[in-house]
Design an enzyme around this catalytic site. Structure first.
Site, mmCIF file in Angstrom:
data_model
loop_
_atom_site.group_PDB
_atom_site.id
_atom_site.type_symbol
_atom_site.label_atom_id
_atom_site.label_comp_id
_atom_site.label_asym_id
_atom_site.label_seq_id
_atom_site.Cartn_x
_atom_site.Cartn_y
_atom_site.Cartn_z
ATOM 1 N N SER A 119 75.717 41.711 66.243
ATOM 2 C CA SER A 119 74.445 41.917 66.931
ATOM 3 C C SER A 119 74.382 41.182 68.258
ATOM 4 C CB SER A 119 73.289 41.444 66.044
ATOM 5 O OG SER A 119 73.372 40.039 65.813
ATOM 6 N N HIS A 140 76.627 48.617 67.022
ATOM 7 C CA HIS A 140 75.620 47.782 66.368
ATOM 8 C C HIS A 140 74.538 48.633 65.733
ATOM 9 C CE1 HIS A 140 72.065 44.799 66.744
ATOM 10 N NE2 HIS A 140 72.620 44.710 65.546
ATOM 11 N N GLU A 152 73.528 50.626 69.062
ATOM 12 C CA GLU A 152 73.962 50.143 70.375
ATOM 13 C C GLU A 152 75.482 50.272 70.448
ATOM 14 O OE1 GLU A 152 70.880 46.688 71.770
ATOM 15 O OE2 GLU A 152 72.268 46.141 70.157
ATOM 16 N N ASN A 191 68.518 42.452 70.896
ATOM 17 C CA ASN A 191 68.394 41.025 70.587
ATOM 18 C C ASN A 191 68.094 40.187 71.823
ATOM 19 O OD1 ASN A 191 68.582 41.178 67.866
ATOM 20 N ND2 ASN A 191 70.673 40.420 67.713
#
Length: 284
Positions: A119, A140, A152, A191
């Site tokens: 992540s 991800h 992602e 994130n």
């Protein structure tokens, strides 16, 4: 390259979710972990998820059994030689990931993509453990992988356009929407935006501005998020958030990403053996 068999390394909540997702969408899956008990738990999680889908009319019992039949579990990493693409989903430990990628590089066929579900961590550094950095990328998924729509696709410094395009196409085959992260930056997109929000929420709680419950309520109702920052952190595990913040602080050389004291205390409490694991609602 035509992808028929997907290898998944790591049978935790993310790995089992990705394996289940692939099997539901018609792929043959080879799922690896270091012990049979982890693999048994993964199959139980998949069965539980699909049983709920059957109960809701989202799939049939026949579809459930067909999906399970497409999954082969193994404790031997060498069995990844059957895979057309491998997705790693082990613990967020950079050295562990590099060790696995180095081994996979020697096992799988030339040209096979090695993807990581990390992540936040550097795709470029993970790829450096292989002799095929152009065929290494981030892929991800979000938890639960069967339901969350986003993937992602993350470039490392030497990831090829062909690799990115193949992973975008694979995401579509898995019924997902993909976004391309063009630069290998800690936290990628989601994130990088979410972690500062977590930090600010924890600081509000530390300062006594509001309770965790009211902060979550404010965020869900005021920003229309599906869940508040504390509910989400408790769901994912406060230790994961802690390690991501520490990684951001180090890689970006910026103290604004340092984990707040309260988060450190909760992680330490969890390490001291609290039965349910430390969490913000438990703290209150």
């Amino acid at each position: 390259m035509t992808i028929q068999t997907i290898g998944v390394v790591g049978a935790g909540s993310m790995g089992s979710g990705i394996a289940n997702l692939a099997a539901i969408n018609g792929f043959t899956v080879v799922l690896h972990d270091i012990e049979e008990r982890f693999l048994d738990n993964a199959i139980q999680r998949m069965n539980g998820f699909m049983a709920k889908s059957v109960a809701r009319g989202k799939m049939t019992e026949e579809d459930q059994q067909k999906a399970l039949a497409r999954i082969r579990t193994t404790t031997h990493l060498e069995d990844m030689k059957e895979a057309d693409v491998v997705i790693e989903a082990v613990l967020e430990n950079l050295e562990l990931k590099k060790e696995i990628f180095s081994k996979l590089d020697r096992i799988v066929a030339e040209g096979v993509i090695l993807a990581t579900n990390t992540s936040s961590m550097s795709i470029t550094e993970i790829a450096s453990a292989t002799n095929r950095p152009e065929r290494v990328a981030g892929m991800h998924f979000f938890n639960p992988a069967q339901l969350m729509k986003l993937v992602e696709v993350v470039r490392g410094y030497r990831t090829s356009d062909e690799t990115v395009n193949e992973l975008k196409a694979l995401s579509k085959q898995l019924s997902k929407e993909s976004v391309e992260v063009k630069k290998d930056s800690p936290g990628f997109i989601v994130n990088r935006i979410m972690i500062p929000q977590f930090i600010e929420a924890i600081k509000l709680l530390e300062e006594g501005v509001a309770s965790a419950e009211d902060i979550d309520k404010a965020v869900t109702l005021g920003l229309n998020y599906p869940m508040g920052p504390f509910t989400l952190q408790d769901f994912a595990g406060v230790d994961i958030g802690y390690h991501v913040m520490e990684y951001f602080k180090q890689e970006l050389n910026n103290d604004q990403y340092a984990p707040p004291l309260l988060l450190k205390q909760l992680v330490r409490a969890g390490r001291l053996g609290k039965k349910t694991g430390a969490g913000f609602y438990e703290y209150e």
